[in-house]
Design an enzyme around this catalytic site. Sequence first.
Site, PDB file in Angstrom:
ATOM      1  N   ILE A   1       0.842  -1.207   0.000  1.00 14.93           N
ATOM      2  CA  ILE A   1       0.000   0.000   0.000  1.00 14.93           C
ATOM      3  C   ILE A   1       0.873   1.251   0.000  1.00 14.93           C
ATOM      4  O   ILE A   1       0.624   2.196  -0.766  1.00 14.93           O
ATOM      5  CB  ILE A   1      -0.972  -0.011   1.192  1.00 14.93           C
ATOM      6  CG1 ILE A   1      -2.052  -1.069   0.947  1.00 14.93           C
ATOM      7  CG2 ILE A   1      -1.592   1.362   1.418  1.00 14.93           C
ATOM      8  CD1 ILE A   1      -2.963  -1.323   2.121  1.00 14.93           C
TER       9      ILE A   1
ATOM     10  N   GLN B   1       2.319   1.810  -3.447  1.00 14.04           N
ATOM     11  CA  GLN B   1       1.337   2.310  -4.417  1.00 14.04           C
ATOM     12  C   GLN B   1       0.876   3.724  -4.078  1.00 14.04           C
ATOM     13  O   GLN B   1       0.715   4.555  -4.965  1.00 14.04           O
ATOM     14  CB  GLN B   1       0.134   1.367  -4.488  1.00 14.04           C
ATOM     15  CG  GLN B   1      -0.938   1.813  -5.450  1.00 14.04           C
ATOM     16  CD  GLN B   1      -0.447   1.948  -6.887  1.00 14.04           C
ATOM     17  OE1 GLN B   1       0.433   1.206  -7.323  1.00 14.04           O
ATOM     18  NE2 GLN B   1      -1.006   2.887  -7.624  1.00 14.04           N
ATOM     19  N   GLU B   2       0.656   3.984  -2.810  1.00 16.29           N
ATOM     20  CA  GLU B   2       0.097   5.282  -2.402  1.00 16.29           C
ATOM     21  C   GLU B   2       1.096   6.433  -2.533  1.00 16.29           C
ATOM     22  O   GLU B   2       0.741   7.499  -3.027  1.00 16.29           O
ATOM     23  CB  GLU B   2      -0.404   5.215  -0.958  1.00 16.29           C
ATOM     24  CG  GLU B   2      -1.647   4.360  -0.765  1.00 16.29           C
ATOM     25  CD  GLU B   2      -2.921   5.012  -1.268  1.00 16.29           C
ATOM     26  OE1 GLU B   2      -2.894   6.183  -1.708  1.00 16.29           O
ATOM     27  OE2 GLU B   2      -3.966   4.345  -1.213  1.00 16.29           O
ATOM     28  N   SER B   3       2.325   6.224  -2.067  1.00  6.00           N
ATOM     29  CA  SER B   3       3.264   7.351  -1.992  1.00  6.00           C
ATOM     30  C   SER B   3       4.662   7.023  -2.508  1.00  6.00           C
ATOM     31  O   SER B   3       5.526   7.904  -2.511  1.00  6.00           O
ATOM     32  CB  SER B   3       3.399   7.809  -0.540  1.00  6.00           C
ATOM     33  OG  SER B   3       4.032   6.785   0.234  1.00  6.00           O
TER      34      SER B   3
END
Length: 175
Positions: free
Chosen positions: A76, A79-81
Amino acid sequence: MKINITVFAYWLMLCTLSPVSFAAPENTTSTGARNYNGWTSSYNRKQTVPKCTRHCDAIARSSRYYGVPSALVLAIIRQESNFNHRAVSPKGAKGLMQLMDMNSTHIDPFNPEQNIHTGTALLARLLKQYDSIELALAAYNAGEGNVRKYGGVPPFKETQNYIKKVMLYYRGYQS
């Protein structure tokens, strides 16, 4: 000679700041197929997923505390940051796990430890609520209201692609 030293110093600085490891990446395979007017094309692509390089202790602690696989938290964050603790999305999500203000009250969302702890707590709640990684990821990305509204993964391409990418990274980090 001065230019070469400057270039080398700049390169060295980028390497030390880079969230991506240059050492021993994990290998995963992406597979798929496409249909074209009566014939099918399939593929198997090797993809690399770097090992944890930043904030590993905080990820491990929060994962253990909330009972969430650390590989999923890593996926996560990637993918997010892409491991940028100062990331801010156009919609206002902040930090490593891209927390919205409503989910990050009373913390500094740019503090990696606090962001990981709060994001992992949110993820643990969603995993328990939906009893499905895919639905928990859909709720994390598109919001619980949209998962409820559509009775499952919302028909948003962004959310569907998000789930695919996170699951690909998750499998890679599990190796």
